[in-house]
Structures are given as C-alpha cells and as structure tokens.
Motif scaffolding. Structure first.
Motif, PDB file in Angstrom:
ATOM      1  N   GLY A  67       0.813  -1.219   0.000  1.00  0.00           N
ATOM      2  CA  GLY A  67       0.000   0.000   0.000  1.00  0.00           C
ATOM      3  C   GLY A  67       0.839   1.257   0.000  1.00  0.00           C
ATOM      4  O   GLY A  67       0.462   2.285  -0.588  1.00  0.00           O
ATOM      5  N   ASN A  68       2.008   1.203   0.673  1.00  0.00           N
ATOM      6  CA  ASN A  68       2.909   2.355   0.658  1.00  0.00           C
ATOM      7  C   ASN A  68       3.426   2.650  -0.743  1.00  0.00           C
ATOM      8  O   ASN A  68       3.604   3.815  -1.126  1.00  0.00           O
ATOM      9  N   HIS A  69       3.661   1.587  -1.525  1.00  0.00           N
ATOM     10  CA  HIS A  69       4.075   1.795  -2.909  1.00  0.00           C
ATOM     11  C   HIS A  69       2.954   2.432  -3.720  1.00  0.00           C
ATOM     12  O   HIS A  69       3.199   3.228  -4.637  1.00  0.00           O
ATOM     13  N   VAL A  70       1.709   2.077  -3.405  1.00  0.00           N
ATOM     14  CA  VAL A  70       0.565   2.679  -4.102  1.00  0.00           C
ATOM     15  C   VAL A  70       0.509   4.178  -3.820  1.00  0.00           C
ATOM     16  O   VAL A  70       0.311   4.997  -4.727  1.00  0.00           O
ATOM     17  N   VAL A  71       0.683   4.547  -2.531  1.00  0.00           N
ATOM     18  CA  VAL A  71       0.693   5.969  -2.171  1.00  0.00           C
ATOM     19  C   VAL A  71       1.834   6.687  -2.880  1.00  0.00           C
ATOM     20  O   VAL A  71       1.670   7.801  -3.406  1.00  0.00           O
ATOM     21  N   LEU A  72       3.008   6.051  -2.919  1.00  0.00           N
ATOM     22  CA  LEU A  72       4.153   6.632  -3.612  1.00  0.00           C
ATOM     23  C   LEU A  72       3.845   6.815  -5.094  1.00  0.00           C
ATOM     24  O   LEU A  72       4.202   7.832  -5.699  1.00  0.00           O
ATOM     25  N   SER A  73       3.159   5.843  -5.689  1.00  0.00           N
ATOM     26  CA  SER A  73       2.792   5.939  -7.109  1.00  0.00           C
ATOM     27  C   SER A  73       1.860   7.119  -7.361  1.00  0.00           C
ATOM     28  O   SER A  73       1.991   7.825  -8.365  1.00  0.00           O
ATOM     29  N   ILE A  74       0.912   7.331  -6.451  1.00  0.00           N
ATOM     30  CA  ILE A  74      -0.016   8.462  -6.593  1.00  0.00           C
ATOM     31  C   ILE A  74       0.751   9.778  -6.537  1.00  0.00           C
ATOM     32  O   ILE A  74       0.526  10.695  -7.341  1.00  0.00           O
ATOM     33  N   GLY A 104       4.695   9.730   5.887  1.00  0.00           N
ATOM     34  CA  GLY A 104       5.141   8.564   6.633  1.00  0.00           C
ATOM     35  C   GLY A 104       5.696   7.447   5.769  1.00  0.00           C
ATOM     36  O   GLY A 104       5.606   6.267   6.128  1.00  0.00           O
ATOM     37  N   LEU A 105       6.290   7.793   4.625  1.00  0.00           N
ATOM     38  CA  LEU A 105       6.830   6.773   3.722  1.00  0.00           C
ATOM     39  C   LEU A 105       8.356   6.719   3.781  1.00  0.00           C
ATOM     40  O   LEU A 105       8.991   6.225   2.854  1.00  0.00           O
ATOM     41  N   LEU A 165      10.412   3.588   2.814  1.00  0.00           N
ATOM     42  CA  LEU A 165      10.570   3.192   1.412  1.00  0.00           C
ATOM     43  C   LEU A 165      11.863   3.728   0.818  1.00  0.00           C
ATOM     44  O   LEU A 165      12.495   3.070  -0.014  1.00  0.00           O
ATOM     45  N   PHE A 166      12.257   4.941   1.208  1.00  0.00           N
ATOM     46  CA  PHE A 166      13.385   5.601   0.556  1.00  0.00           C
ATOM     47  C   PHE A 166      14.736   5.040   0.986  1.00  0.00           C
ATOM     48  O   PHE A 166      15.757   5.386   0.385  1.00  0.00           O
ATOM     49  N   VAL A 167      14.783   4.213   2.018  1.00  0.00           N
ATOM     50  CA  VAL A 167      16.050   3.602   2.428  1.00  0.00           C
ATOM     51  C   VAL A 167      16.202   2.202   1.840  1.00  0.00           C
ATOM     52  O   VAL A 167      17.235   1.558   2.041  1.00  0.00           O
ATOM     53  N   ARG A 168      15.186   1.735   1.118  1.00  0.00           N
ATOM     54  CA  ARG A 168      15.267   0.397   0.512  1.00  0.00           C
ATOM     55  C   ARG A 168      16.036   0.485  -0.797  1.00  0.00           C
ATOM     56  O   ARG A 168      15.919   1.457  -1.555  1.00  0.00           O
ATOM     57  N   HIS A 169      16.815  -0.562  -1.084  1.00  0.00           N
ATOM     58  CA  HIS A 169      17.724  -0.545  -2.241  1.00  0.00           C
ATOM     59  C   HIS A 169      16.947  -0.443  -3.553  1.00  0.00           C
ATOM     60  O   HIS A 169      17.379   0.263  -4.480  1.00  0.00           O
ATOM     61  N   GLU A 170      15.790  -1.152  -3.659  1.00  0.00           N
ATOM     62  CA  GLU A 170      15.074  -1.105  -4.937  1.00  0.00           C
ATOM     63  C   GLU A 170      14.509   0.292  -5.218  1.00  0.00           C
ATOM     64  O   GLU A 170      14.468   0.738  -6.382  1.00  0.00           O
ATOM     65  N   THR A 171      14.088   1.026  -4.165  1.00  0.00           N
ATOM     66  CA  THR A 171      13.578   2.383  -4.369  1.00  0.00           C
ATOM     67  C   THR A 171      14.708   3.320  -4.777  1.00  0.00           C
ATOM     68  O   THR A 171      14.545   4.173  -5.661  1.00  0.00           O
TER      69      THR A 171
END
Length: 468
Positions: A46-53, A103-104, A107-113
């Motif tokens: 769901g966090n990726h969905v918010v990031l996509s928006i 509050g995301l 996500l920004f500390v993950r290697h794929e992001t």
C-alpha cells in the motif's frame, strides 16, 4: 472606471500537452517502480501505491512545466538529457518532502527504491529518444497541406497557431478570398493565392489535404457552390465558426444524442479533468492537514484563550453551481457576521482581534478550509468564495460574475496571486478579481494549479500588505 480592468498580464505560457503526452512520463515512472519492486523479489504494498499516486501528480506537474517534448524533434541528446535530469531532480525532491510527510520514509532507504530513483531519468531519456525517432518518421509521412478560405481574424489566428505548433503536422499553403486586399488583415503570415472560384482547381493541382472555411453565414450561396465543387477532390473540409465574438469559457464541440453541439461556456472540470482535479485536492489536502495538525491545535488554543467566542467561524458562501455552502475559518474578529449585510474587513479594523490580525496577515485563518476541500465543498485552487451578501450585490453590477461558480471555490486563486487579495473596496478592484477568476476557468491545467500554490506560498511569506 479603470479602462485597464480585464487586461490581464500573463506569465510565460504553460504548454498545453495532449492527453497521451501528459500521462506518458508519470505512467512510465510508475511502471518502472512496479517492475523494480517485482524484480527485487519484494511485494508491491500500500505504501508503494501511495508513492505511485505522489509520483503521478508531482511528475505530471513538473514535466508539464519543463516539458522536454517542446524541444523535440530539434533537441539533441545533451539537451534532452539535461531537461529530463532537471525535471526528475525536481520530482525526487518533491517526493522526498511529501513522502516523509506522509510517513513513507522507510521506502526511501530500501535498495530497490534508490535504484528506481537513479534509473528512472535514464529510462525516460531512452523512451524519449525512441518516441522522438518514431515521431520524426511519422511526421515526414503525415504532414497535411492546408488552404484557408476567407481572410479574417479567425483564419489568421489559425494560421499563426499552426505555424507556432509543428506538432500539428500541418503546412498552410495560403488563403483564398474574394475581398479586395485593402479589406484584409495585414498581419497574415501566408500569401493570398486567389479568389474562391480558384480553390477547386488549386486543390486538385496541388493535392491539398485539408480546407478550412472561415466565412460568415451571409456567404452561404458561395459556400454551397464551393462544397459542391470540392466533392470532386479528396480534401477534408472544416468550418471555422465565428463563435469567438463571444467571451468563451472552455468552448468545445460535442454531441448530444448524436446531434452536434458547440459548448460556449462550460466548466473545465468535466470528464477526466474533473477526476484529476478532485484526486489532487484530496491527496494534497490530506497531506497538508497531517503536516499542520500541531499548528491547528495551537491556533485553536490561542483563539479561545485571547477572546470570547467560537474558535471556528462559519459563513454562508456560494459554491459550485451557485449553491450555498458553509465555509470554515478560524475566527479572527469579535463578530461573526453572516446576514444580509456583511462589512468587509478594512485596514485598522477595530473588530479584528489581536491574534486575528496575525492570522489574517499570514492567511492562517484559512487553514480550516482544507476540511471543506475534503468535504467536496471547496478546492485548494479556484475562485475565492464571497459572502452571500456580496454575491447578491456584485452579480448585478459585473458582467459574467456568476460564471465563477461553474467550479468549486478555492482556498487560493489566480486573482489572489496577482495582487487582488484581501479587501475589494472599489468596483474596479472587484471587476479585476472577476477577470482573473474567469481567466483561470479558460486556462486551467494541473500545472497552473501548482503554479498558483507555489506563488501563494511566496505571497504569504512576503506578508502581502493587502491582507488585513
């Protein structure tokens, strides 16, 4: 009365992008995010969905401003690379700001992001070059040759816009008109090729693809003769109706039950545009309220502690389609006027409380209206709502006043960032404000909304002297 009212000075024009170009960059970036998460073996949460928006709204706005498409096909590799890199850098900075606010941060500390943030501009550049090459091949094969029937303001304007927009892939050969040259506009960019009787022969001899007819209704017999003769050619024929003598708001052609209709005055927020506008309002209002919650609580306590009365001031205003709505503001005065007569706040107004003066100068009194946005009563950007009493007064004095209610009222607007914020103590000032409101309806785009929001922050930080 000031004769300059309504003569609006425009900022550098915001490019009008076609539907597929407006979506291309955001959807490509979102698609790459999904692929990156999938290849890394993780789950698209769901966090990726918010990031996509966030990516969709931010990148569509930023790429709308910088717009590397306008440089194609003339742009070289380095120009395109610089344009896309600068645009994506702006997107990343905005994503980091809104992402942490929402509050995301995890996500920004993950290697794929991180890989996605770095790889996206290169991916966009590659796709840009591929589409540019394909577009160049397509444009060579599909340039339409055009002639214009009738030399007048409308046909000259069409010729100028075709000349200024190579993406239309049209090449105008010239005009045909029966009038004397002395009666024709002098600023046309293409030559006069002959009289109307010469058109069929010229179209056949020069393989003309398209004919635009810009003639008044009084020329009907000549037009009928011309149409009969052009049936012996393969040219496409269009009429340019002279509806531009009117003050148009989002004019367009449509059909009703299969019958053609011309929209002279319409809301810009119909269909897809309406969904984009509402979605952007919900996302931005939610983020802003979450960020400002401590400030809202502090202001509420300060108002209650410094003067008697309610914290929230509710006032009837006109909203979408002229229907009455209730608008929220932090109370900044000792009175809560909402009757048949409402006196606007003036400089050194004795009704303004001590804390209220600070709230009004900084526009913090408007913050509760973000709840109005979530309710669907207002938008973040739009014409400012006036008190019902003021509406009833000015609708009788200013032409087109009620047209501003074809959209939801806004917390900030085009007029407010152009110097018409605060008291409108003369009819001239109100006319100028309405001129900007109607101009916003004509020119709306998501990029214009973001520009207004950015300029609003600048105006507030500068402590505009018109607010009191």
């Amino acid at each position: 009365m000031n004769s300059d009212i309504g003569q609006i000075k425009y900022p550098p024009d915001i490019p009008a992008r076609s539907f597929h170009r407006r979506l291309f960059d955001p959807l490509l970036a979102i698609g790459l995010l999904y692929v990156t998460v999938f290849v890394s073996g993780n789950v698209f949460t769901g966090n990726h969905v918010v990031l996509s928006i966030l990516v969709f709204f931010i990148s569509s706005t930023v790429f709308g401003w910088l717009d590397p498409w306008r440089e194609a096909p003339q742009a070289n590799f380095l120009t395109l690379a610089r344009s896309i890199a600068l645009a994506w850098l702006a997107v990343v900075l905005a994503l980091l700001f809104f992402g942490y606010a929402a509050g995301l941060s995890s996500l920004f500390v993950r290697h794929e992001t991180q890989f996605w943030l770095v790889a996206t501009p290169a991916f966009l550049l590659f796709a840009q070059i591929v589409l540019q090459k394909a577009g160049m091949g397509l444009s060579r094969a599909s340039v339409r040759s055009v002639v214009l029937v009738g030399v007048n303001d409308l046909s000259v304007k069409l010729a100028e816009r075709v000349d200024d927009n190579p993406d239309l892939r049209m090449e105008i050969s010239g005009f045909f008109d029966d009038r004397e040259p002395s009666r024709q506009p002098e600023d046309k960019r293409v030559p006069l090729l002959g009289r109307m009787s010469d058109i069929p022969t010229y179209v056949r001899a020069n393989n003309i693809n398209t004919v635009f007819i810009s003639q008044p209704i009084s020329a009907q017999p000549r037009i009928r003769t011309l149409l009969n003769e052009l049936q012996d050619t393969t040219a496409s024929i269009y009429f340019l109706p002279d509806i531009y003598a009117f003050d148009l708001i989002q004019a367009r052609f449509d059909s009703v039950a299969g019958l053609p209709a011309v929209a002279i005055c319409e809301s810009p927020f119909t269909g897809f545009n309406g969904m984009v506008k509402r979605a952007s309002d919900i996302v931005l209002a939610s983020i802003i309220l979450l960020m400002l919650l401590p400030i809202l609580l502090a202001i509420s306590i300060a108002i209650k502690a410094t003067s008697p009365g309610p914290v929230i001031f509710r006032q009837r205003r006109y909203g979408l389609d002229g229907e009455e709505i209730i608008v929220y503001k932090f109370r900044s005065m000792t009175v809560c006027e909402d009757g048949a007569t409402v006196v606007q706040a003036k400089k050194n107004d004795q009704r303004i409380t001590r804390i209220g003066g600070i709230l009004r100068r900084t526009s913090l009194d408007e913050l509760p209206q973000f709840f109005n946005v979530l309710q669907g009563r207002m938008s973040i950007v739009g014409p400012r709502p006036h008190a019902v009493a003021h509406n009833e007064l000015y609708r009788k004095q200013i032409k087109g006043y009620m047209l501003r209610h074809k959209v939801r009222p806004g917390i900030t607007g085009w007029a407010q960032v152009n110097g018409y914020r605060g008291e409108t103590d003369t009819l001239d000032k109100m006319e100028a404000r309405i001129a900007y409101d109607l101009d916003y309806l004509r020119r709306w785009s998501l990029a214009l909304d973001m520009l207004i929001i950015a300029r609003t922050v600048k105006v507030v930080l500068a402590r505009d002297g018109n607010a009191y």
